[in-house]
Design a protein around this motif. Structure first.
Motif, mmCIF file in Angstrom:
data_model
loop_
_atom_site.group_PDB
_atom_site.id
_atom_site.type_symbol
_atom_site.label_atom_id
_atom_site.label_comp_id
_atom_site.label_asym_id
_atom_site.label_seq_id
_atom_site.Cartn_x
_atom_site.Cartn_y
_atom_site.Cartn_z
ATOM 1 N N UNK A 77 14.879 11.374 18.105
ATOM 2 C CA UNK A 77 16.247 11.107 18.554
ATOM 3 C C UNK A 77 16.454 11.596 19.987
ATOM 4 N N UNK A 78 17.058 10.744 20.813
ATOM 5 C CA UNK A 78 17.198 11.090 22.221
ATOM 6 C C UNK A 78 15.841 11.154 22.873
ATOM 7 N N UNK A 100 11.500 5.615 18.186
ATOM 8 C CA UNK A 100 12.121 6.289 19.319
ATOM 9 C C UNK A 100 13.553 5.779 19.458
ATOM 10 N N UNK A 101 14.507 6.694 19.615
ATOM 11 C CA UNK A 101 15.924 6.329 19.685
ATOM 12 C C UNK A 101 16.543 6.897 20.948
ATOM 13 N N UNK A 102 17.278 6.068 21.668
ATOM 14 C CA UNK A 102 18.016 6.541 22.835
ATOM 15 C C UNK A 102 19.239 5.652 23.025
ATOM 16 N N UNK A 103 20.294 6.223 23.610
ATOM 17 C CA UNK A 103 21.529 5.469 23.817
ATOM 18 C C UNK A 103 21.573 4.757 25.157
ATOM 19 N N UNK A 104 20.655 5.088 26.055
ATOM 20 C CA UNK A 104 20.631 4.491 27.388
ATOM 21 C C UNK A 104 19.833 3.178 27.325
ATOM 22 N N UNK A 125 17.948 1.191 20.385
ATOM 23 C CA UNK A 125 19.094 1.587 21.188
ATOM 24 C C UNK A 125 20.251 1.921 20.255
ATOM 25 N N UNK A 126 20.620 3.193 20.188
ATOM 26 C CA UNK A 126 21.697 3.639 19.311
ATOM 27 C C UNK A 126 22.158 5.017 19.754
ATOM 28 N N UNK A 127 23.366 5.371 19.338
ATOM 29 C CA UNK A 127 23.942 6.672 19.666
ATOM 30 C C UNK A 127 23.648 7.641 18.532
ATOM 31 N N UNK A 128 22.938 8.721 18.820
ATOM 32 C CA UNK A 128 22.576 9.667 17.763
ATOM 33 C C UNK A 128 23.800 10.328 17.153
ATOM 34 N N UNK A 129 24.938 10.306 17.854
ATOM 35 C CA UNK A 129 26.163 10.857 17.282
ATOM 36 C C UNK A 129 26.721 9.970 16.176
ATOM 37 N N UNK A 160 23.654 18.131 25.046
ATOM 38 C CA UNK A 160 24.406 17.106 25.760
ATOM 39 C C UNK A 160 25.660 16.686 24.994
ATOM 40 N N UNK A 161 25.908 17.332 23.865
ATOM 41 C CA UNK A 161 27.103 17.081 23.058
ATOM 42 C C UNK A 161 28.082 18.214 23.315
ATOM 43 N N UNK A 162 29.236 17.902 23.825
ATOM 44 C CA UNK A 162 30.149 18.949 24.283
ATOM 45 C C UNK A 162 30.777 19.738 23.149
#
Length: 270
Positions: A77-78, A100-104, A125-129, A160-162
Motif C-alpha cells: 500500500x502506497x 502494488x497500490x498508489x493513489x497517484x 490506482x486506489x486510495x488506501x484510506x 501522510x495521513x493528518x
C-alpha cells in the motif's frame, strides 16, 4: 527522469511524496521539483538519504520474513515509484503474487510501464484510506485470495495521513479483511521523545508546502496501529533494529527518524 509526469495539482515549485522519496533513494522517477526539495531538506537534515535507505531495507526484510513464514501473496500500500536497487518486492521474492497500490495516477502509470507483462503482479490506482476501493479492485481480487494469509505492507504511508482517526480507520479496514495468519508490516515517521532527534523544523515547514503534508506520531500512537495483532519480536523499534541485516548503519540520527514493526493476525477464538 519523471519530468513530464508531475502529479495533478503540482507544479515547478512543488514536489510529491513519491518523487521526494524516490529522489532520496537515488531512483529515476522524480521531477526537478523533487530534487530541489531534497537538496533543501538535506541542508538541515543531512541523514535523510540514509533514513530512506533504512526504511526501504526494513520493508524488504519484513517481506522476506513473511515469505519465510509461508506467505505467498503481498499487498503493498502506497507503493510509490518503481524501486531502484536492491529491487522491488516482486524482484526480491520472484515467486510471490504482488499488488502494488498508489493513489497517484502518474506513479501507477510508471509502475505499470516498468512492470508490464508480469502476470504475478498488478498495479492498482486506489486510495488506501478507502480500503474497499483497494480490496474490490479486479486486479486485487485476481491475485489476492482473501481466504488465505496475506502480507499487507504500509511502509512510510500513514504519516501522510493528518488525522489519527483516519489513519486508525484505514489500518482497521485492512486488518479486519486479512485472514488469520496474515501479517501487517508498518513503518512510520516518529516524534517519540526517546528518539532524541526531533524532526527538523525547517524541513517540516518546507515539506508542508508540498502536495502531501507530513504528520509524524508518537511511539504510543504507532503501537496502537497494531491493536488486535500479535507483534513479532522485537516489537515496534527503529527500522534497523528489526531483524538487523548487513544493510544496517550506526548513524543514530538516521535510525531514530521512524519506528517500524510487524504484526500477525491470530486465529479467531471461539
Amino acid at each position: 527522469m519523471f519530468e513530464a509526469q508531475q502529479p495533478e495539482g503540482t507544479g515547478p515549485g512543488r514536489s510529491s511524496s513519491a518523487g521526494f522519496y524516490d529522489s532520496l533513494l537515488g531512483g529515476s522517477h522524480h521531477t526537478a521539483a523533487d530534487r530541489q526539495l531534497v537538496e533543501i531538506a538535506l541542508r538541515g537534515t543531512p541523514h535523510l538519504r540514509e533514513w530512506a535507505r533504512q526504511n526501504r531495507a526494513f520493508a524488504l526484510r519484513a517481506a522476506q520474513y513473511c515469505w519465510a513464514q509461508g506467505i505467498r501473496q503481498f499487498l503493498d500500500l502506497g507503493a510509490g515509484a518503481p524501486a531502484p536497487e536492491p529491487g522491488a518486492l516482486h524482484e526480491v521474492l520472484p515467486s510471490a503474487r504482488v499488488v502494488y497500490v498508489d493513489s497517484d495516477p502518474h506513479v501507477v502509470s510508471a509502475l505499470r510501464e516498468t512492470y508490464a507483462g508480469q502476470e504475478s503482479l498488478a498495479c492498482v490506482e486506489a486510495d488506501v484510506l478507502d480500503p474497499a476501493s483497494v480490496l474490490t479492485d479486479p486486479d486485487t481480487r485476481r491475485l489476492i485470495d482473501a481466504s488465505e494469509p496475506v502480507a499487507v505492507l504500509m511502509i512510510a504511508v500513514l504519516h501522510f495521513v493528518e488525522r489519527d482517526e483516519d489513519a486508525s480507520r484505514c489500518v482497521a479496514g485492512f486488518r479486519e479483511w486479512m485472514a488469520p495468519g496474515s501479517y501487517l508490516a508498518l513503518s512510520h515517521g516518529t516524534i517519540d521523545p526517546d528518539t532524541v532527534v526531533p524532526p527538523d523544523r525547517q524541513f517540516m515547514a518546507r515539506y508542508a508546502a508540498t502536495a502531501t503534508s507530513l504528520t509524524p506520531r508518537s511511539r504510543e500512537t504507532i503501537v496502537e496501529f497494531f491493536a488486535g495483532l500479535e507483534l513479532v519480536a522485537p516489537g515496534v523499534v527503529y527500522p534497523p533494529d528489526w531483524h538487523p541485516g548487513s544493510d544496517d548503519s550506526p548513524n543514530a540520527r538516521a535510525r531514530r527518524g521512524s519506528l517500524a514493526g510487524v504484526g500477525r493476525k491470530r486465529a479467531a477464538t471461539t
